[in-house]
Structure formats: structure tokens, C-alpha cells
Design an enzyme around this catalytic site. Structure first.
Site, mmCIF file in Angstrom:
data_model
loop_
_atom_site.group_PDB
_atom_site.id
_atom_site.type_symbol
_atom_site.label_atom_id
_atom_site.label_comp_id
_atom_site.label_asym_id
_atom_site.label_seq_id
_atom_site.Cartn_x
_atom_site.Cartn_y
_atom_site.Cartn_z
ATOM 1 N N ASN A 1 -13.724 -12.202 -11.586
ATOM 2 C CA ASN A 1 -15.015 -12.168 -11.233
ATOM 3 C C ASN A 1 -15.603 -11.037 -12.122
ATOM 4 O O ASN A 1 -16.797 -10.617 -11.861
ATOM 5 C CB ASN A 1 -15.407 -12.053 -9.663
ATOM 6 C CG ASN A 1 -14.738 -10.798 -9.189
ATOM 7 O OD1 ASN A 1 -14.219 -9.856 -9.769
ATOM 8 N ND2 ASN A 1 -14.985 -10.729 -7.793
ATOM 9 N N ILE B 1 -12.407 -15.887 -6.433
ATOM 10 C CA ILE B 1 -11.618 -16.485 -5.579
ATOM 11 C C ILE B 1 -12.346 -17.137 -4.349
ATOM 12 O O ILE B 1 -11.818 -17.886 -3.544
ATOM 13 C CB ILE B 1 -10.300 -15.942 -5.332
ATOM 14 C CG1 ILE B 1 -10.386 -14.717 -4.469
ATOM 15 C CG2 ILE B 1 -9.585 -15.497 -6.829
ATOM 16 C CD1 ILE B 1 -9.103 -13.968 -4.181
ATOM 17 N N ALA C 1 -5.342 -10.987 -8.177
ATOM 18 C CA ALA C 1 -6.806 -10.828 -7.698
ATOM 19 C C ALA C 1 -6.582 -10.310 -6.359
ATOM 20 O O ALA C 1 -6.024 -11.006 -5.498
ATOM 21 C CB ALA C 1 -7.760 -12.075 -7.551
ATOM 22 N N ALA C 2 -7.558 -9.151 -6.033
ATOM 23 C CA ALA C 2 -7.447 -8.499 -4.765
ATOM 24 C C ALA C 2 -8.458 -7.453 -4.675
ATOM 25 O O ALA C 2 -8.869 -7.050 -5.592
ATOM 26 C CB ALA C 2 -5.987 -7.793 -4.517
ATOM 27 N N SER D 1 2.503 -5.749 -1.794
ATOM 28 C CA SER D 1 2.693 -4.192 -2.105
ATOM 29 C C SER D 1 3.752 -3.536 -1.433
ATOM 30 O O SER D 1 3.665 -3.288 0.011
ATOM 31 C CB SER D 1 1.421 -3.443 -1.704
ATOM 32 O OG SER D 1 1.339 -2.108 -1.773
ATOM 33 N N TYR E 1 -5.508 -2.968 4.248
ATOM 34 C CA TYR E 1 -5.006 -3.528 3.037
ATOM 35 C C TYR E 1 -3.473 -3.895 3.008
ATOM 36 O O TYR E 1 -3.149 -4.863 2.816
ATOM 37 C CB TYR E 1 -4.935 -2.376 1.942
ATOM 38 C CG TYR E 1 -4.469 -2.798 0.630
ATOM 39 C CD1 TYR E 1 -5.208 -3.403 -0.312
ATOM 40 C CD2 TYR E 1 -3.360 -2.040 0.225
ATOM 41 C CE1 TYR E 1 -4.563 -4.030 -1.525
ATOM 42 C CE2 TYR E 1 -2.703 -2.351 -0.961
ATOM 43 C CZ TYR E 1 -3.300 -3.256 -1.853
ATOM 44 O OH TYR E 1 -2.779 -3.499 -3.160
ATOM 45 N N LYS F 1 -1.592 -7.632 2.873
ATOM 46 C CA LYS F 1 -0.538 -7.788 1.853
ATOM 47 C C LYS F 1 0.513 -8.816 2.957
ATOM 48 O O LYS F 1 1.100 -9.706 2.292
ATOM 49 C CB LYS F 1 -0.120 -6.805 1.510
ATOM 50 C CG LYS F 1 -1.082 -6.305 0.067
ATOM 51 C CD LYS F 1 -1.680 -7.333 -0.963
ATOM 52 C CE LYS F 1 -2.228 -6.778 -2.102
ATOM 53 N NZ LYS F 1 -2.421 -7.685 -3.114
ATOM 54 N N VAL G 1 -3.336 8.427 -11.896
ATOM 55 C CA VAL G 1 -2.925 8.699 -13.283
ATOM 56 C C VAL G 1 -4.216 8.400 -14.133
ATOM 57 O O VAL G 1 -4.534 9.143 -15.151
ATOM 58 C CB VAL G 1 -1.647 7.808 -13.600
ATOM 59 C CG1 VAL G 1 -1.567 8.306 -15.264
ATOM 60 C CG2 VAL G 1 -0.528 8.170 -13.028
ATOM 61 N N ASP H 1 -3.936 7.253 3.849
ATOM 62 C CA ASP H 1 -2.755 7.440 2.827
ATOM 63 C C ASP H 1 -1.639 7.900 3.559
ATOM 64 O O ASP H 1 -1.675 8.760 4.489
ATOM 65 C CB ASP H 1 -3.111 8.810 2.215
ATOM 66 C CG ASP H 1 -3.977 8.467 0.606
ATOM 67 O OD1 ASP H 1 -4.010 7.322 0.199
ATOM 68 O OD2 ASP H 1 -4.346 9.385 0.038
#
Length: 323
Positions: free
Chosen positions: A32, A52, A74-75, A117, A141, A145, A185, A281
Site C-alpha cells: 500500500n 491487504i 506486510a504488517a 517475530s 504486536y 504475530k 540502526v 519494550d
């Protein structure tokens, strides 16, 4: 082999496109373009600008392409956004995924490779976690997964497909989007190349397993064709080496400084500051990828130091503000 790559204009997906072309496969891309870019996809590769979550248009692409393999990349990929907006996360990462799987099955696809993941499934782990580590996702998230893997197993059992879930560690490299919350990074590289200090979330003592994007693409390529006993496998894709964010920042800063010196620039790259910790986190996330070596014949080939060098070089050449 005809391979349909969802999210194929994104960071990891576009490296999979490159790997497909190099191996003689015929890739097709659905994206997209919210975070992906047309520039990441060679002009010879068909790109369908489709979300999607748009089932009629998704079905039309599957009907036209009739792929042998669907590689679902895609996510919604931000842990922090999933914490803030769990419904949106589920709309993309669960309902969108289900539409991809259903339409793939309806249109004769025999194999699905899914970007899962390992970085979020296992919760806080302080030694490299193998695949039989109990799943303990703490963010929406990560939950999405885990649900995606379970749905893939269902399609394998119910419809006789072959399914491979690749549990990525923290993937980095050229083309990564530096404008979101993921991709430390890339974020550090762009900031420092622009002469700005990077911001480290919290105290920076967050251990991660960093694996290079083109290495991850090779894992996907192998997953397209290898025999999978029982029809389903979930495999970690990482290095098993922990690096904390403070050390990573120092490595990126050193490489940016070296890049400046090679260009005759004598300025000193500013050191990072610290900001608030991010919600959701983990303190430590490291995966054991030996099973991928056994089943796929895959192992990482690019060290973190070399990968950072290549990533900084790419951002120095391509990213806005690089200098």
C-alpha cells in the site's frame, strides 16, 4: 516459480524481491506504499498498490498472478503503536493476515511463508531462545504475530498447505525506514549523518539480536522450496548475539565518523542523548537459530560491524540529509 510478496516495496520485502530475481524466480509485489517505496522495487517487477485489508482488490491480484508461493511480509510493525492502538494492530496483523491466507488458499497457493517475530514472541529472554521456548508476548504486536502463526498452522491442517513462519530477530540494513519507531540502526544512521545527536530510549540497556536484511531475504528464499516435515515449521532467524542499544549507538557513530573522515570532513559526530523509555519494550531478546540451519541450511553471513558499515554507506548515499 511465481512468488507474491506482500509488503514487497518495504525494507525486508524488497530484499526478498532482489533475492528472488537473483535466483531466477518471478516476483510480484503487493504494497500500500504507506511505509514502502516504489523506488525499492525494480521496474521490471509488477507492483500492485493494494492494501491487504482491501479484500476485493487483494483477491483480484491473487486471481491475476496465480502465484506458487505467497510470502507475507506486510504488517503493522511498530510495537509502540500496537500498545497505543491495539485495534488497528489487529486489523492489519490479524484480519489482514487472515484475508491473505484465505485468498491464497482459494486461488491455489500451495505454500505460505510468514514473517513472524522471535523478537517479541518469547518475552524477556537473556540467553538465545530456541523455538520451543514458551511464547510470552507482552505487546499486542507480539500477540498478533503469535496468532498469525496459529492461523497458519490451521491452514496447513485444514487445507493441506505448507506453512513456514520465520521468527525474525531485529532486522536492520539498507532501505530500512528511519522515520518510524522501529529500525534503530536506520534512525541512528540518518540522524548522525545529518550532524544531529541520536536519542537513546531509556537507559539504553536493551539487548537485541541484530540480523542483516539481505541475510533474512536468503532465509525466505530457502523457505520457498525446502521440504517441511509435517507441513509446518516455525524457525528463528537471527544471530544469537546480544548487543545493547548503547553499544549499537557507539558502533554506528564510529562508522559515521569514519565515513566523514573518508570524505575529508573533520567534524565530530555528536554523542547520543537519552529520552524516555518506550512502552512495551523488552529488556532482552535473543534467538537461537540453529534449527533454521538444520532445516533450511541457512545461517547469517554478515557480521554486525560489516552490516552497520553497509547500512551507513547506503544512508550516506541515499538518505535525505546525509552528508
Amino acid at each position: 516459480m511465481r512468488v507474491l510478496i506482500t509488503g514487497g516495496a518495504g525494507f525486508i520485502g524488497s530484499h526478498i524481491v532482489d533475492a528472488c530475481l537473483a535466483a531466477g524466480h518471478e516476483p510480484f509485489v503487493i504494497d500500500n506504499l504507506c511505509s514502502g517505496s516504489r523506488e525499492n522495487v525494480p521496474s521490471t517487477v509488477p507492483l500492485f498498490e493494494v492494501d491487504i485489508c482491501d479484500r476485493p482488490r487483494l483477491a483480484a491480484v491473487l486471481r491475476e498472478v496465480r502465484p506458487d508461493v505467497v510470502c507475507h511480509q506486510a504488517a503493522q510493525m511498530s510495537v509502540s503503536r500496537s500498545v497505543r492502538e491495539p485495534v488497528f494492530d489487529a486489523q492489519v496483523n490479524v484480519l489482514g493476515l487472515l484475508q491473505v491466507f484465505e485468498e491464497a488458499q482459494r486461488h491455489g497457493v500451495r505454500r505460505i511463508v510468514f514473517a513472524s517475530s522471535g523478537g517479541v514472541l518469547y518475552g524477556d529472554v537473556f540467553q538465545p531462545a530456541p523455538e520451543d521456548t514458551p511464547a510470552n508476548p507482552i505487546s499486542p504486536y507480539g500477540i498478533s504475530k503469535w496468532v498469525g502463526e496459529k492461523y497458519l498452522q490451521f491452514f496447513v491442517r485444514e487445507h493441506g498447505l505448507t506453512g513456514v513462519a520465520l521468527r525474525y530477530a531485529n532486522v536492520y540494513g539498507p532501505r530500512q525506514n528511519p522515520h518510524g519507531e522501529a529500525g534503530v540502526v536506520a534512525i541512528f544512521s540518518q540522524k548522525m549523518l545529518a550532524g544531529q545527536p541520536a536519542t537513546i530510549n531509556g537507559d539504553g540497556r536493551y539487548d537485541r539480536d541484530y540480523v542483516f536484511g539481505p541475510d533474512v531475504a536468503q532465509a525466505n528464499l530457502k523457505a520457498f522450496t525446502v521440504d517441511i516435515p509435517g507441513g509446518f515449521a516455525a524457525l528463528n532467524i537471527g544471530t544469537g548475539i546480544a548487543t545493547d542499544v548503547n553499544s549499537l549507538e557507539a558502533m554506528v557513530r564510529q562508522e559515521v565518523q569514519a565515513a566523514w573522515h573518508r570524505r575529508g570532513k573533520t567534524d565530530v559526530v555528536p554523542p547520543a542523548g537519552h529520552g524516555p523509555a518506550r512502552a512495551g519494550d523488552l529488556r532482552s531478546s535473543i534467538v537461537d537459530a540453529r534449527l533454521a540451519g538444520e532445516l533450511l541450511g541457512w545461517q547469517p553471513t554478515v557480521s554486525l560491524a560489516e552490516g552497520i558499515r553497509r547500512t551507513v554507506a547506503w544512508f550516506a548515499e541515499h538518505a535525505a540529509g546525509g552528508r
